[in-house]
Design a protein around this motif. Sequence first.
Motif, PDB file in Angstrom:
ATOM      1  N   SER A  77     -16.464 -39.222  64.210  1.00  0.00           N
ATOM      2  CA  SER A  77     -16.457 -39.816  62.883  1.00  0.00           C
ATOM      3  C   SER A  77     -17.841 -39.752  62.236  1.00  0.00           C
ATOM      4  CB  SER A  77     -15.991 -41.268  62.966  1.00  0.00           C
ATOM      5  OG  SER A  77     -16.841 -41.996  63.814  1.00  0.00           O
ATOM      6  N   PHE A  78     -18.872 -39.420  63.045  1.00  0.00           N
ATOM      7  CA  PHE A  78     -20.232 -39.358  62.517  1.00  0.00           C
ATOM      8  C   PHE A  78     -20.589 -37.984  61.974  1.00  0.00           C
ATOM      9  CE2 PHE A  78     -20.441 -42.763  65.707  1.00  0.00           C
ATOM     10  CZ  PHE A  78     -20.757 -43.799  64.849  1.00  0.00           C
ATOM     11  N   SER A  79     -19.796 -36.975  62.301  1.00  0.00           N
ATOM     12  CA  SER A  79     -20.068 -35.632  61.799  1.00  0.00           C
ATOM     13  C   SER A  79     -18.754 -34.980  61.403  1.00  0.00           C
ATOM     14  CB  SER A  79     -20.772 -34.798  62.874  1.00  0.00           C
ATOM     15  OG  SER A  79     -19.910 -34.573  63.957  1.00  0.00           O
ATOM     16  N   ALA A  80     -18.870 -33.847  60.789  1.00  0.00           N
ATOM     17  CA  ALA A  80     -17.672 -33.139  60.339  1.00  0.00           C
ATOM     18  C   ALA A  80     -17.212 -32.142  61.410  1.00  0.00           C
ATOM     19  CB  ALA A  80     -17.972 -32.428  59.037  1.00  0.00           C
ATOM     20  N   THR A  81     -17.401 -32.456  62.664  1.00  0.00           N
ATOM     21  CA  THR A  81     -17.025 -31.565  63.748  1.00  0.00           C
ATOM     22  C   THR A  81     -15.514 -31.531  63.912  1.00  0.00           C
ATOM     23  OG1 THR A  81     -19.070 -32.119  64.881  1.00  0.00           O
ATOM     24  CG2 THR A  81     -17.374 -31.052  66.192  1.00  0.00           C
ATOM     25  N   VAL A  82     -14.957 -30.337  63.901  1.00  0.00           N
ATOM     26  CA  VAL A  82     -13.524 -30.160  64.102  1.00  0.00           C
ATOM     27  C   VAL A  82     -13.351 -29.182  65.250  1.00  0.00           C
ATOM     28  CG1 VAL A  82     -11.382 -29.317  63.076  1.00  0.00           C
ATOM     29  CG2 VAL A  82     -13.007 -30.611  61.690  1.00  0.00           C
ATOM     30  N   SER A  83     -12.485 -29.515  66.178  1.00  0.00           N
ATOM     31  CA  SER A  83     -12.228 -28.642  67.317  1.00  0.00           C
ATOM     32  C   SER A  83     -10.749 -28.383  67.456  1.00  0.00           C
ATOM     33  CB  SER A  83     -12.738 -29.277  68.614  1.00  0.00           C
ATOM     34  OG  SER A  83     -14.128 -29.353  68.608  1.00  0.00           O
ATOM     35  N   GLU A  84     -10.439 -27.267  68.105  1.00  0.00           N
ATOM     36  CA  GLU A  84      -9.049 -26.971  68.437  1.00  0.00           C
ATOM     37  C   GLU A  84      -8.825 -27.358  69.888  1.00  0.00           C
ATOM     38  OE1 GLU A  84      -8.544 -22.799  67.462  1.00  0.00           O
ATOM     39  OE2 GLU A  84      -7.160 -23.432  65.903  1.00  0.00           O
ATOM     40  N   TYR A  85      -7.685 -27.978  70.149  1.00  0.00           N
ATOM     41  CA  TYR A  85      -7.319 -28.381  71.501  1.00  0.00           C
ATOM     42  C   TYR A  85      -5.993 -27.739  71.874  1.00  0.00           C
ATOM     43  CZ  TYR A  85     -11.088 -31.670  71.352  1.00  0.00           C
ATOM     44  OH  TYR A  85     -12.335 -32.206  71.279  1.00  0.00           O
ATOM     45  N   ILE A  86      -5.849 -27.417  73.140  1.00  0.00           N
ATOM     46  CA  ILE A  86      -4.624 -26.801  73.628  1.00  0.00           C
ATOM     47  C   ILE A  86      -3.519 -27.851  73.643  1.00  0.00           C
ATOM     48  CG2 ILE A  86      -3.517 -25.744  75.635  1.00  0.00           C
ATOM     49  CD1 ILE A  86      -6.248 -24.513  76.295  1.00  0.00           C
ATOM     50  N   SER A  87      -2.420 -27.536  72.970  1.00  0.00           N
ATOM     51  CA  SER A  87      -1.280 -28.451  72.955  1.00  0.00           C
ATOM     52  C   SER A  87      -0.137 -27.924  73.812  1.00  0.00           C
ATOM     53  CB  SER A  87      -0.804 -28.690  71.528  1.00  0.00           C
ATOM     54  OG  SER A  87      -0.422 -27.472  70.928  1.00  0.00           O
ATOM     55  N   GLY A  88      -0.196 -26.656  74.189  1.00  0.00           N
ATOM     56  CA  GLY A  88       0.840 -26.088  75.038  1.00  0.00           C
ATOM     57  C   GLY A  88       0.527 -24.660  75.419  1.00  0.00           C
ATOM     58  N   ILE A  89       1.140 -24.202  76.512  1.00  0.00           N
ATOM     59  CA  ILE A  89       0.952 -22.828  76.975  1.00  0.00           C
ATOM     60  C   ILE A  89       2.307 -22.289  77.405  1.00  0.00           C
ATOM     61  CG2 ILE A  89      -0.181 -21.309  78.654  1.00  0.00           C
ATOM     62  CD1 ILE A  89      -2.359 -23.452  78.949  1.00  0.00           C
ATOM     63  N   ALA A  90       2.636 -21.080  76.939  1.00  0.00           N
ATOM     64  CA  ALA A  90       3.862 -20.396  77.354  1.00  0.00           C
ATOM     65  C   ALA A  90       3.469 -19.143  78.131  1.00  0.00           C
ATOM     66  CB  ALA A  90       4.710 -20.024  76.151  1.00  0.00           C
ATOM     67  N   VAL A  91       4.084 -18.962  79.299  1.00  0.00           N
ATOM     68  CA  VAL A  91       3.808 -17.800  80.146  1.00  0.00           C
ATOM     69  C   VAL A  91       5.124 -17.111  80.460  1.00  0.00           C
ATOM     70  CG1 VAL A  91       2.873 -17.006  82.355  1.00  0.00           C
ATOM     71  CG2 VAL A  91       1.819 -18.951  81.194  1.00  0.00           C
ATOM     72  N   ILE A  92       5.165 -15.800  80.226  1.00  0.00           N
ATOM     73  CA  ILE A  92       6.304 -14.982  80.629  1.00  0.00           C
ATOM     74  C   ILE A  92       5.754 -13.966  81.621  1.00  0.00           C
ATOM     75  CG2 ILE A  92       8.057 -13.343  79.887  1.00  0.00           C
ATOM     76  CD1 ILE A  92       7.956 -14.671  77.129  1.00  0.00           C
ATOM     77  N   CYS A  93       6.288 -14.010  82.852  1.00  0.00           N
ATOM     78  CA  CYS A  93       5.767 -13.108  83.880  1.00  0.00           C
ATOM     79  C   CYS A  93       6.884 -12.596  84.774  1.00  0.00           C
ATOM     80  CB  CYS A  93       4.689 -13.800  84.703  1.00  0.00           C
ATOM     81  SG  CYS A  93       5.254 -15.242  85.601  1.00  0.00           S
ATOM     82  N   GLU A  94       6.585 -11.525  85.492  1.00  0.00           N
ATOM     83  CA  GLU A  94       7.565 -10.907  86.380  1.00  0.00           C
ATOM     84  C   GLU A  94       8.036 -11.880  87.463  1.00  0.00           C
ATOM     85  OE1 GLU A  94       5.496  -7.394  87.661  1.00  0.00           O
ATOM     86  OE2 GLU A  94       5.972  -6.310  85.828  1.00  0.00           O
ATOM     87  N   GLY A  95       7.139 -12.715  87.964  1.00  0.00           N
ATOM     88  CA  GLY A  95       7.493 -13.669  89.017  1.00  0.00           C
ATOM     89  C   GLY A  95       7.944 -15.018  88.498  1.00  0.00           C
TER      90      GLY A  95
END
Length: 126
Positions: A77-95
């Motif tokens: 709240s003291f600076s205008a810092t904005v970050s992206e955070y991981i909200s989900g991960i999708a994995v498609i793999c052979e196994g």
Amino acid sequence: MKFNNISNFIRKNFFIIAIGISALVLLVFLSENFRDDRSAIKNGDDLEVRLESFLTNLQGVGECDVIVFTETDSVSSFSATVSEYISGIAVICEGGGDINVKTMIVDVLTRLFGISGSRISINAKG
């Protein structure tokens, strides 16, 4: 009289009080600066490519595709810092059809990014 007692107490215990205050300041500083840092995206452009390369090297995974879902969050709240955070991960793999492979991938991703396993989807490539 009460002021003298407080003053004497502070003089006698100055070192202990100073350490306590320093520890509190350090704790507040660390909790503010390291909030969810494990899931903060530092360089999101190549994160999916790096994850694909990493996961492919795990036994039983095989070739895979990864999509990382993100949310934008205001960090301070003291600076205008904005970050992206991981909200989900999708994995498609052979196994991805093997429960042991799914469990291993979920375990790795939850530990790497500090997100809940319910935010990770693993499916078989087909």
